[in-house]
Design a protein around this motif. Structure first.
Motif, PDB file in Angstrom:
ATOM      1  N   PRO A 144      33.370  24.000 -23.088  1.00  0.00           N
ATOM      2  CA  PRO A 144      33.610  25.090 -24.047  1.00  0.00           C
ATOM      3  C   PRO A 144      32.863  24.806 -25.350  1.00  0.00           C
ATOM      4  CG  PRO A 144      35.513  23.632 -23.986  1.00  0.00           C
ATOM      5  CD  PRO A 144      34.509  23.074 -23.010  1.00  0.00           C
ATOM      6  N   GLY A 145      31.953  25.667 -25.714  1.00  0.00           N
ATOM      7  CA  GLY A 145      31.164  25.456 -26.918  1.00  0.00           C
ATOM      8  C   GLY A 145      31.980  25.597 -28.187  1.00  0.00           C
ATOM      9  N   CYS A 151      36.518  34.414 -24.996  1.00  0.00           N
ATOM     10  CA  CYS A 151      37.386  34.083 -23.870  1.00  0.00           C
ATOM     11  C   CYS A 151      36.908  32.786 -23.222  1.00  0.00           C
ATOM     12  CB  CYS A 151      37.402  35.219 -22.840  1.00  0.00           C
ATOM     13  SG  CYS A 151      35.768  35.602 -22.148  1.00  0.00           S
ATOM     14  N   LEU A 152      37.711  32.260 -22.293  1.00  0.00           N
ATOM     15  CA  LEU A 152      37.375  31.054 -21.554  1.00  0.00           C
ATOM     16  C   LEU A 152      37.176  31.392 -20.079  1.00  0.00           C
ATOM     17  CD1 LEU A 152      39.977  28.476 -22.979  1.00  0.00           C
ATOM     18  CD2 LEU A 152      37.622  28.829 -23.722  1.00  0.00           C
ATOM     19  N   THR A 167      30.030  18.969 -29.717  1.00  0.00           N
ATOM     20  CA  THR A 167      29.404  20.293 -29.723  1.00  0.00           C
ATOM     21  C   THR A 167      28.432  20.465 -28.563  1.00  0.00           C
ATOM     22  OG1 THR A 167      27.666  19.509 -31.222  1.00  0.00           O
ATOM     23  CG2 THR A 167      29.612  20.498 -32.226  1.00  0.00           C
ATOM     24  N   THR A 168      28.236  19.394 -27.783  1.00  0.00           N
ATOM     25  CA  THR A 168      27.306  19.428 -26.659  1.00  0.00           C
ATOM     26  C   THR A 168      27.952  18.746 -25.462  1.00  0.00           C
ATOM     27  OG1 THR A 168      25.462  19.239 -28.209  1.00  0.00           O
ATOM     28  CG2 THR A 168      24.973  18.823 -25.897  1.00  0.00           C
ATOM     29  N   ALA A 169      27.725  19.288 -24.285  1.00  0.00           N
ATOM     30  CA  ALA A 169      28.283  18.699 -23.081  1.00  0.00           C
ATOM     31  C   ALA A 169      27.732  17.286 -22.864  1.00  0.00           C
ATOM     32  CB  ALA A 169      27.963  19.573 -21.873  1.00  0.00           C
ATOM     33  N   PRO A 170      28.552  16.374 -22.348  1.00  0.00           N
ATOM     34  CA  PRO A 170      28.055  15.029 -22.040  1.00  0.00           C
ATOM     35  C   PRO A 170      27.074  15.060 -20.879  1.00  0.00           C
ATOM     36  CG  PRO A 170      30.305  15.299 -21.251  1.00  0.00           C
ATOM     37  CD  PRO A 170      29.984  16.526 -22.038  1.00  0.00           C
ATOM     38  N   ALA A 171      26.215  14.031 -20.822  1.00  0.00           N
ATOM     39  CA  ALA A 171      25.219  13.927 -19.765  1.00  0.00           C
ATOM     40  C   ALA A 171      24.901  12.454 -19.555  1.00  0.00           C
ATOM     41  CB  ALA A 171      23.958  14.701 -20.131  1.00  0.00           C
ATOM     42  N   ASP A 172      24.149  12.140 -18.500  1.00  0.00           N
ATOM     43  CA  ASP A 172      23.801  10.737 -18.235  1.00  0.00           C
ATOM     44  C   ASP A 172      23.013  10.130 -19.388  1.00  0.00           C
ATOM     45  OD1 ASP A 172      24.861   9.359 -16.070  1.00  0.00           O
ATOM     46  OD2 ASP A 172      23.679  10.499 -14.639  1.00  0.00           O
ATOM     47  N   LEU A 173      22.145  10.902 -19.996  1.00  0.00           N
ATOM     48  CA  LEU A 173      21.529  10.495 -21.255  1.00  0.00           C
ATOM     49  C   LEU A 173      22.398  11.109 -22.347  1.00  0.00           C
ATOM     50  CD1 LEU A 173      19.201   8.980 -22.597  1.00  0.00           C
ATOM     51  CD2 LEU A 173      17.886  11.112 -22.573  1.00  0.00           C
ATOM     52  N   MET A 174      23.367  10.331 -22.838  1.00  0.00           N
ATOM     53  CA  MET A 174      24.456  10.878 -23.639  1.00  0.00           C
ATOM     54  C   MET A 174      23.976  11.408 -24.984  1.00  0.00           C
ATOM     55  SD  MET A 174      27.682  11.559 -23.519  1.00  0.00           S
ATOM     56  CE  MET A 174      28.352  10.510 -22.229  1.00  0.00           C
ATOM     57  N   PRO A 175      24.191  12.712 -25.265  1.00  0.00           N
ATOM     58  CA  PRO A 175      23.789  13.260 -26.571  1.00  0.00           C
ATOM     59  C   PRO A 175      24.664  12.706 -27.699  1.00  0.00           C
ATOM     60  CG  PRO A 175      24.205  15.002 -24.937  1.00  0.00           C
ATOM     61  CD  PRO A 175      24.762  13.734 -24.384  1.00  0.00           C
TER      62      PRO A 175
END
Length: 536
Positions: free
Chosen positions: A248-249, A300-301, A349-357
């Motif tokens: 959710p942004g 909405c979600l 504010t950003t989704a996690p990823a393998d290269l973590m933001p």
């Protein structure tokens, strides 16, 4: 070693001046300078080191005049980093000492001139009150290029790991600091206190659990006591939030937070943007469902986002045994992580990823570092490559780390028998360390010691509207003089009663209710604590 008796004689001779009872600064500066390059014998520390040395000692003049002493404590393993510590020795000493805990992965020395967690504005901190204060980096140094308190690279070394996770650095720092204090003033402190929040709150509980006679009073705020258990939950949430469409942004996080507040704000009898009846707050995120369950915009979600939000607010259980005996983590209240005034500590504010933001949530970045340096000890591993539900070959390592990181000994009776007093604090809207986990620990202590005996040495308060460390702009910016309450309890036998917490940002007060109590509005000015009563 022949230098020590002579130095001690010089320092004792000037102790009256350092204590603020002799002629002004004439002897203060020489006494401070005499500490420079002093050897700290390994024998003064109860845990293994190879001794230490003062690296600098300099008089600091300002509102509070004090001698700042920096020192290194040397490891047993030559490959391990030294513990860097700092002691502040005020000219006008009140014969008390205060140790500060750290935060996150530590790696920097806490400000020895700071206040205790949730300390009130306008009330002097320990050093300004005349305390000798001290702290350390817990045995490793933060990489300046890494986000503050988010460098876990030290975890590849076993001694550095034990210094941080098991709390070994706490006792080494405490022993060395008291040695320097005795040299400087010619006497030991009458009382020694500890205060910390988050990782520092865990360190506060470690001190009470492992060394029950080392500190007379302890303030533990929002403690990450079950560190590995929370990490496993954060790892699971990292997996959930990384799924395409599940994150959710910022706009949706604001929508969720506002909806929870609208649903629960008035449960305490007054509408003030603070959910005081946190125990009675119930909100179903499906009320925000987009038509058809697809993501149709910020109002909405989607079904995937509802699933992610529900996962954050739900207990996480793992289907395997670990050495600490823990079986799960209780999850976070809906109020946590959903307030866009503090996104960094919750969802990010950003989704996690393998290269973590760096814009992902703090907890997700913490998991990333833990996987790389504590678990696999391989920085090439990505945070999504280890599933906390099915760790496979990593289960043994997880179990071993749990015995180090989960500081969950609830038998505080030795601490109580030594005369120790403990104040526990947590914000009801904490977005990084769940208040449910602190309530769990409190209930375990009561189960071991019994309710009556627990009440003789422990007070636990949940602060409505307060978040993690007053980060950002929480609904309630908590300020309470817990140190004075602890002093009166220990030094005068006056247990805390009728305490009041201030919202320092909105100029209002509330009664500080002992858990599981919360403040219910009855009548009068809603900005005054006297208009509320603690209820269950």
């Amino acid at each position: 070693m022949a230098r020590l008796p002579l130095l001690a004689a010089v320092l004792v001779a000037s102790a009256a001046t350092l204590a603020g009872t002799g002629p002004a600064a004439a002897a203060t500066a020489p006494a401070c300078a005499a500490l420079d390059r002093l050897t700290i014998p390994a024998s003064v520390m109860s845990l293994p080191t190879t001794g230490g040395r003062v690296t600098s000692a300099a008089l600091q003049r300002g509102v509070t005049e004090y001698c700042q002493v920096d020192a290194d404590l040397y490891p047993v393993d030559p490959a391990a980093p030294a513990i860097k510590m700092r002691v502040a020795l005020p000219t006008a000493w009140n014969r008390k000492a205060m140790m500060f805990g750290g935060g996150g992965f530590d790696g920097t020395i806490p400000d020895v001139a700071s206040n205790v967690p949730f300390g009130p504005a306008g009330v002097p901190g320990p050093l300004a009150r005349g305390y000798a204060t001290f702290a350390s980096d817990s045995g490793h140094r933060q990489n300046p290029a890494a986000p503050p308190s988010l460098d876990g690279s030290f975890g590849v070394n076993d001694e550095a790991l034990a210094n941080f996770a098991a709390g070994d650095a706490l006792k080494k720092t405490r022993d060395a600091s008291l040695y320097l204090i005795r040299l400087a003033y010619g006497k030991k402190p009458a009382e020694v206190y500890f205060a910390g929040g988050s990782t520092g709150g865990r360190e506060a509980l470690v001190a009470a659990q492992r060394w029950p006679a080392a500190f007379d009073g302890v303030i533990s705020a929002y403690p990450a006591w079950n560190n590995l258990s929370e990490i496993l939950d954060l790892g699971y949430l990292t997996q959930v939030l990384s799924r395409p469409g599940a994150f959710p942004g910022p706009a949706k996080q604001t929508l969720l937070y506002d909806s929870v507040v609208d649903a629960c704000d008035g449960l305490d009898g007054v509408t003030d943007k603070v959910v005081s009846n946190w125990a009675g707050c119930r909100f179903d995120p499906r009320a925000l469902r987009c038509p058809g369950g697809a993501d149709t915009g910020p109002s909405c979600l989607s079904d995937l986002q509802i699933g992610a939000v529900t996962a954050m607010a739900s207990p996480f259980r793992w289907p395997y045994r670990i050495a600490s005996g823990e079986t799960g983590y209780p999850g976070f209240p809906f109020l946590s992580g959903a307030d866009m005034r503090t996104p960094f500590l919750g969802f990010g504010t950003t989704a996690p990823a393998d290269l973590m933001p760096l814009t992902s949530g703090y907890g997700m970045q913490y998991w990333d570092q833990w996987v790389k340096y504590f678990l696999t000890r391989d920085p090439r591993y990505g945070p999504l490559e280890v599933d906390p539900r099915r760790p496979g070959a990593w289960l043994g390592r997880i179990s071993a780390l749990s015995a180090v990181e989960d500081r969950n000994n609830a038998d505080l009776r030795p601490f109580a028998r030594a005369g120790g007093k403990l104040i526990l604090l947590h914000g009801a809207a904490d977005e990084l360390v769940s208040p449910y986990s602190t309530s769990d620990y409190y209930e375990r202590v009561r189960a071991v010691a019994g309710p009556r005996a627990t009440g003789e040495f422990l007070r636990y308060y949940v602060v409505p509207g307060a978040n993690h460390a007053n980060f950002g702009t929480p609904a309630f910016v908590a300020g309470w003089d817990s140190l004075s309450a602890l002093e009166r309890w220990i030094e005068s036998g006056q247990s805390p009663r009728g305490q009041v917490v201030t919202d320092v940002a909105h100029h209002r007060t509330r009664p500080l209710c002992e858990y599981p109590g919360w403040p219910r509005y009855r009548a009068g000015d809603p900005d005054l604590a006297s208009s509320f009563v603690c209820t269950r």
